[in-house]
Design a protein around this motif. Structure first.
Motif, PDB file in Angstrom:
ATOM      1  N   SER A 271     -49.430 -25.203  90.002  1.00 53.88           N
ATOM      2  CA  SER A 271     -47.931 -25.025  90.083  1.00 53.88           C
ATOM      3  C   SER A 271     -47.166 -25.313  88.818  1.00 53.88           C
ATOM      4  O   SER A 271     -47.532 -25.774  87.912  1.00 53.88           O
ATOM      5  CB  SER A 271     -47.384 -26.031  91.161  1.00 53.88           C
TER       6      SER A 271
ATOM      7  N   VAL B 135     -45.803 -19.414  92.855  1.00 59.82           N
ATOM      8  CA  VAL B 135     -46.525 -18.807  94.004  1.00 59.82           C
ATOM      9  C   VAL B 135     -47.249 -20.285  94.813  1.00 59.82           C
ATOM     10  O   VAL B 135     -47.321 -20.346  95.947  1.00 59.82           O
ATOM     11  CB  VAL B 135     -47.495 -17.694  93.582  1.00 59.82           C
ATOM     12  N   PRO B 136     -48.117 -20.896  93.801  1.00 60.71           N
ATOM     13  CA  PRO B 136     -48.878 -21.950  94.501  1.00 60.71           C
ATOM     14  C   PRO B 136     -47.819 -22.777  95.212  1.00 60.71           C
ATOM     15  O   PRO B 136     -48.294 -23.321  96.375  1.00 60.71           O
ATOM     16  CB  PRO B 136     -49.487 -22.722  93.321  1.00 60.71           C
TER      17      PRO B 136
ATOM     18  N   LEU C 248     -52.978 -16.387  98.490  1.00 63.02           N
ATOM     19  CA  LEU C 248     -51.464 -16.814  99.182  1.00 63.02           C
ATOM     20  C   LEU C 248     -50.696 -15.579  98.944  1.00 63.02           C
ATOM     21  O   LEU C 248     -49.956 -15.413  99.862  1.00 63.02           O
ATOM     22  CB  LEU C 248     -51.272 -18.024  98.169  1.00 63.02           C
ATOM     23  N   LEU C 249     -50.637 -14.711  97.860  1.00 60.80           N
ATOM     24  CA  LEU C 249     -50.047 -13.663  97.804  1.00 60.80           C
ATOM     25  C   LEU C 249     -50.149 -12.605  98.873  1.00 60.80           C
ATOM     26  O   LEU C 249     -49.336 -12.131  99.674  1.00 60.80           O
ATOM     27  CB  LEU C 249     -49.960 -13.010  96.318  1.00 60.80           C
TER      28      LEU C 249
ATOM     29  N   ASN D  17     -48.999 -13.553 102.617  1.00 59.76           N
ATOM     30  CA  ASN D  17     -47.470 -13.506 103.029  1.00 59.76           C
ATOM     31  C   ASN D  17     -46.983 -11.936 102.443  1.00 59.76           C
ATOM     32  O   ASN D  17     -45.973 -11.596 102.248  1.00 59.76           O
ATOM     33  CB  ASN D  17     -46.608 -14.294 102.143  1.00 59.76           C
TER      34      ASN D  17
ATOM     35  N   ILE E  33     -54.525 -17.872  94.341  1.00 63.15           N
ATOM     36  CA  ILE E  33     -53.254 -17.464  94.215  1.00 63.15           C
ATOM     37  C   ILE E  33     -53.113 -16.010  94.751  1.00 63.15           C
ATOM     38  O   ILE E  33     -52.184 -15.726  95.357  1.00 63.15           O
ATOM     39  CB  ILE E  33     -52.594 -17.588  92.620  1.00 63.15           C
TER      40      ILE E  33
ATOM     41  N   ILE F   7     -44.075 -17.626  86.638  1.00 58.92           N
ATOM     42  CA  ILE F   7     -43.926 -17.923  88.006  1.00 58.92           C
ATOM     43  C   ILE F   7     -44.991 -17.496  89.067  1.00 58.92           C
ATOM     44  O   ILE F   7     -45.147 -18.138  90.098  1.00 58.92           O
ATOM     45  CB  ILE F   7     -42.532 -17.588  88.720  1.00 58.92           C
ATOM     46  N   CYS F   8     -45.754 -16.449  88.665  1.00 52.04           N
ATOM     47  CA  CYS F   8     -46.744 -16.274  89.747  1.00 52.04           C
ATOM     48  C   CYS F   8     -47.924 -17.061  89.295  1.00 52.04           C
ATOM     49  O   CYS F   8     -48.764 -17.298  90.472  1.00 52.04           O
ATOM     50  CB  CYS F   8     -47.202 -14.574  89.429  1.00 52.04           C
ATOM     51  N   ARG F   9     -48.348 -17.457  88.153  1.00 54.99           N
ATOM     52  CA  ARG F   9     -49.262 -18.550  87.890  1.00 54.99           C
ATOM     53  C   ARG F   9     -50.648 -17.800  87.800  1.00 54.99           C
ATOM     54  O   ARG F   9     -51.683 -18.569  87.665  1.00 54.99           O
ATOM     55  CB  ARG F   9     -49.366 -19.802  89.009  1.00 54.99           C
TER      56      ARG F   9
ATOM     57  N   GLU G 210     -45.946 -20.655  98.529  1.00 60.31           N
ATOM     58  CA  GLU G 210     -46.785 -19.979  99.491  1.00 60.31           C
ATOM     59  C   GLU G 210     -47.823 -21.120  99.959  1.00 60.31           C
ATOM     60  O   GLU G 210     -47.903 -21.257 101.157  1.00 60.31           O
ATOM     61  CB  GLU G 210     -47.548 -18.933  98.893  1.00 60.31           C
ATOM     62  N   GLY G 211     -48.111 -21.933  98.922  1.00 59.39           N
ATOM     63  CA  GLY G 211     -48.915 -23.056  99.085  1.00 59.39           C
ATOM     64  C   GLY G 211     -48.272 -23.911 100.235  1.00 59.39           C
ATOM     65  O   GLY G 211     -48.994 -24.407 101.271  1.00 59.39           O
TER      66      GLY G 211
END
Lengths: 398, 593
Positions: free
Chosen positions: A364, A324-325, B91-92, B95, B88, B46-48, A328-329
């Motif tokens: 990341s 995501v970072p 950011l999610l 989108n 994060i 992966i989502c962090r 989307e970042g």
């Protein structure tokens, strides 16, 4: 005063270094490389000896050594040249590595755009095989077998990251893995694997032939040896250079005959750092400004806003998309930057993007997302006015 | 595994080598937010959102994917952890097409919960994401809305790791990345078994089943229509979760009352048809064994069950040459519909045209099963509408009913009568256990030799389980089975089924009879069940199911009085001509391309 030197492209007798290595134990080969303090030339600078030692320490009958020739950083073109002109040296570096870690199979992971090199590389591999420098019982050393294959990438930037490269090699989507485990423990097909950059491997035969002390006389305390630079942009003499680590930006600019009105130098490509004139006396090395070799020079006529936008557009497209970072970042960063073009950006926008940068660098999954903000951070701080006035109007100062 | 010590937020904890930071935090009750992580799936990291600070590390580390090391010093609350996690989530959301109030996942969305957890008051990065990607409604059972997808890859992993289907994957890269099928084809045009495990593992509203709620209300409100409802065994052990009951609460009686209050004319039970299935399938198995052991026409063995429609489609795609091995019995849902529109309609003097047969299933694949052309008679589908457990909960709420207020009541007869053997159809191994209880007794005249009829070797949550039962004292008609060791195998999750069927294909399979359920834990872990579904929740539901069986006065399908009467009055005998016409079916070899 840093010197221009010539190691990577110097003459070399194929087999000479390999024979020297075979006269030593694998452990002492690794000790020698460790002692030379050779660090990975791809950009991250991980000590090569440590990498080899880790792969050696993990037991397996199937170990692999991979030559990372996925040269994708904008502004670099040195690995291509090494592979073209010093094929035997690179493959010999791989063979020595294979002997050291106990691998019998190697791959050259070649950037898709370098497909035209395949034919010559294959020819060279066959030639080395006929000279008993790869293949079975190499140099008549009973039981030491090492074969090299070539695999082509498919055009993804992130496949230069070693775990993404391994995924790609396994015919999967090129996405970085979680680390640990590191490839030295579980890499290609889950087996101990070493991934070394083309340039790194090309130093190996020289270290075997000339010794660790010889190598250490070049460079700095923590960045020994020399480094290839791919130079482009506003200068009289673009091209490939080999300098000792520790050369200052100013010295380098002089060597390449950069424009007298140079205002910025991008060191390390899009994921690297932007230097302005205040930085020109800083040394290029791991303890100074690190680089994988890309040097792009910008004179006063260039818009640093456009430079930045270009980089971020590149990242937005090349992010593998999994975390995501980064995914989307990159998109939000590009949107933020475009605000300035539309005259809607302000200091607050820059601050928001700086905070985004921090999260991208910290959270990341791989080095790609972590290094995306480098160029933003350095360009936005050193050329803030250019960014703020990108819309063509007055500089915003809200 | 070696024991080691780590420090989290200043306190020292024991950990085992091989555990992740998240494992230890979960065990110790230290909250770490997660999104892409799911206990059913391999870790992707992966989502962090689960990042934590590890002393000595320049960057933050994902708790879900970082193994503990001796002496590790971890902090879960530092400034950079808090800020990064919050960014994060922002950011999610930036989108994400946010139409929460009209989203099927409203109040049950993990992204919504994260937004709440981090106390977001505005979106820094983007004003509002529009619906820029068309929804994919090409699947017969679910809708994909990629405008709400957070690319956690839980659906991709469920489809690949649990089901071995791999209908969806990541397409494109960077900001163009989406989840989709090969060559970006609509999901309806690729190999998909409609199991709904993607839907059940989606944290947001990107995947949801196709609702048929309004059609059912319309039928209920139509005075000409006689609307009958059947509920699958797995519903009664899970529906309560939608109303705040703890997982594993049995709400059978309350559910029956709610259905009646909602206006269904007859409240029946799929379990009646499950008992009927055992009779048909049991005799089919014995028939195949008779052929095999008495030198008749070589039958396809091992025989596999046919109750689970995801598994049927899986077999049609991946092992079409082994379709003769699948029992020809329709699933209980379809047997029920066929009986309602033939026997029951005649008995009640109702024109089958005016009967609307609704079923409540823990399953999305049942929606597809009901519209298969072979599941209709005279152009009339056996089952008209299929609701998932989740849809039923929505309907109950729409009717202004709180399940807590409902008194217990029972199903209507005769199609509401059932045994404990039918209840356990909900759990992986249950069909096998029910079949063995009946088949063994038919052959020997004695009960299966297991304490309290509990055939424990076929129970549990292991992906593949094997058992055998030696037949001693076979009665005259079944003397060919004397001394035979009947070997059985149970598998759930079609990725496991694939391994099993590969062995059948290679001829290395020893079993005579194989039960396969598409979903983890069987129907109780179905794609239409309440969310979330975790191994823990499935265990609780299974416990409830086996308790309901243990509490049942009748626990063997062949003892179901209404089923016996159905044979006496209508069908004749198991596998009779009429039974074949109504209760059996055929399959379609589909292949993979």
């Amino acid at each position: 005063m840093a010197r221009k030197i010539d190691v990577v492209f110097s003459d070399f007798q194929p087999g000479s270094a390999l024979r020297a290595a075979l006269g030593m134990t694998p452990t002492s080969v690794i000790e020698l490389v460790t002692k030379s303090k050779l660090r990975g030339r791809g950009g991250a600078g991980f000590p090569t000896g440590l990498k080899w030692d880790a792969a050696r320490s993990h037991r397996s009958d199937d170990k692999f050594i991979i030559c990372n020739a996925d040269e994708g950083e904008p502004g670099t073109f040195k690995d291509k040249n090494i592979l073209e002109k010093q094929t035997a040296k690179v493959i010999e570096g791989m063979a020595i590595g294979a002997y050291a870690i106990g691998a019998s199979k190697g791959f050259i992971y070649l950037r898709g755009e370098y497909k035209y090199l395949v034919k010559d590389l294959m020819k060279k591999i066959e030639e080395l095989k006929s000279q008993n420098l790869i293949g079975k019982d190499i140099c008549r050393e009973k039981g030491f077998c090492f074969d090299v294959d070539i695999k082509l990438g498919s055009g993804s930037y992130v496949c230069g990251e070693e775990t993404a490269l391994i995924e790609s090699l396994e015919s999967k989507r090129g996405e970085p893995r979680n680390k640990p485990p590191y490839p030295a423990e579980a890499g290609y097909l889950g087996q101990p694997t070493v991934v070394n950059n083309v340039e790194t491997l090309s130093f190996i035969p020289h270290i075997l032939l000339n010794g660790a002390e010889w190598f250490q006389q070049f460079g700095t305390e923590k960045s020994t040896g020399s480094k290839l630079f791919s130079v482009s942009g506003d200068c009289r003499k673009p091209g490939i250079y080999e300098f000792e680590f520790g050369i200052t930006i100013r010295e380098l600019l002089k060597e390449i005959d950069a424009d007298p009105d140079t205002k910025a130098v991008q060191i390390g490509g899009a994921s690297g750092f932007c230097a302005c004139s205040d930085d020109f006396d800083k040394p290029i090395c791991f303890e100074g400004i690190p680089t994988g070799g890309s040097i792009i020079v910008f004179n006063k006529s260039r818009s640093m806003f456009m430079v930045l936008k270009n980089f971020v557009e590149f990242f937005q497209e090349e992010s593998c998309g999994q975390c995501v970072p980064c995914r989307e970042g990159c998109s939000r960063m590009l949107e933020g930057i475009e605000k300035f073009e539309q005259g809607r950006g302000s200091s607050k926008t820059i601050n928001d993007l700086l905070e985004l940068s921090t999260t991208m660098s910290l959270a990341s999954k791989c080095g790609f997302g972590q290094s995306v903000p480098n160029s933003f951070r350095t360009i936005a701080s050193k050329f803030k006015d250019e960014i703020l006035s990108a819309g063509g109007g007055e500089v915003w100062r809200s | 595994m070696a024991e080691l010590r780590i420090t989290i937020n200043g306190a020292s904890y024991k950990a085992l080598d091989g555990m992740t930071i998240l494992d230890v935090c979960r065990r110790e009750g230290i909250h770490i937010p997660t999104l892409c992580n799911h206990p059913d799936l391999q870790t992707r990291g992966i989502c962090r959102i689960c990042v934590v600070d590890v002393k000595g590390s320049k960057t933050l580390q994902a708790a879900c994917s970082t193994p503990v090391e001796a002496g590790m010093v971890i902090s879960t609350t530092t400034d950079r952890v808090r800020k990064s996690r919050k960014t994060i989530v922002e950011l999610l959301l930036a989108n994400h097409y946010t139409d929460c109030t009209v989203c099927p996942k409203n109040l049950n969305c993990e992204l919504q919960s994260l937004a709440n957890e981090f106390g977001l008051t505005d979106l820094r990065w983007k004003e509002r994401r529009e619906r820029t990607i068309p929804q994919d409604d090409s699947s017969p059972v679910f809708i994909r809305d990629n405008n709400k997808c957070v690319l956690c890859q839980r659906c991709v992993r469920a489809c690949d790791e649990m089901q071995g289907v791999y209908a969806v994957a990541n397409l494109f890269k960077g900001d163009s990345m989406i989840v989709g099928s090969a060559f970006n084809k609509p999901i309806g045009e690729v190999v998909c078994i409609n199991c709904g495990q993607c839907v059940a593992h989606c944290p947001t509203g990107a995947l949801s089943e196709k609702y048929c709620i309004e059609d059912i209300w319309k039928a209920i409100d139509d005075p000409k229509k006689v609307v009958v409802v059947q509920t699958a065994p797995a519903i009664r052990a899970a529906l309560g979760e939608e109303f705040g009951y703890p997982a594993g609460t049995r709400v059978t009686g309350k559910m029956a009352s709610a259905l009646r209050t909602m206006g269904f004319d007859y409240v029946f039970d799929t379990q009646f048809a499950a008992d009927l299935t055992i009779m048909e399938e049991g005799y089919e198995l014995l028939g195949r064994l008779r052929s095999a052991l008495t030198g008749g026409e070589a039958p396809a063995l091992p025989m596999t069950t046919s109750c689970s429609p995801g598994w049927i489609k899986f077999q049609e795609h991946f092992f079409p040459e082994l379709l003769p091995n699948v029992s020809t019995c329709k699933s209980p849902q379809q047997m029920f519909g066929a009986v309602v529109k033939s026997f029951w309609a005649g008995k009640m003097g109702i024109d089958p045209e005016n009967i609307v047969c609704v079923s409540v299933m823990p399953c999305t694949a049942k929606k597809f099963e009901s519209i298969r052309p072979e599941m209709a008679r005279n152009g009339r589908p056996d089952v008209d509408y299929v609701l998932t457990t989740r849809e039923l909960a929505v309907m109950i709420k729409q009717a202004g009913i709180d399940l807590h207020d409902m008194k217990n009541s029972t199903f209507d007869n005769p199609l509401g009568e059932s045994t404990g053997a039918a209840t356990i159809f909900a759990a992986s191994g249950g069909v096998m256990e029910a079949a063995l209880r009946t088949a063994y007794e038919v052959v020997t005249g004695r009960e299966v030799p297991f304490k309290n009829l509990d055939i424990s070797p076929v129970r549990g949550m292991d992906g593949v389980r094997e058992a055998s039962i030696k037949i001693n004292g076979a009665q005259k008609d079944w003397s060919f089975l004397e001394g035979v060791e009947l070997k059985v195998l149970v598998a759930h999750g079609t990725a496991n089924a694939k391994k099993v069927m590969n062995a059948v294909r290679e001829g290395t399979m020893a079993a005579h009879f194989i039960e396969i359920m598409t979903c983890p834990g069987g129907c109780l872990g179905g794609g239409g069940q309440p969310l979330p579904g975790t191994p823990e929740i499935r265990l609780a539901r299974a416990k409830a199911i086996y308790e309901e069986d243990a509490d049942s006065p009748l626990r063997k399908s062949h003892e179901n009085p209404s089923v016996k009467k159905l044979y006496e009055d209508f069908l004749g005998a198991p596998n009779s001509h009429l039974a074949h016409e109504l209760l059996h079916t055929h399959y379609t070899a589909r292949g993979q391309y």
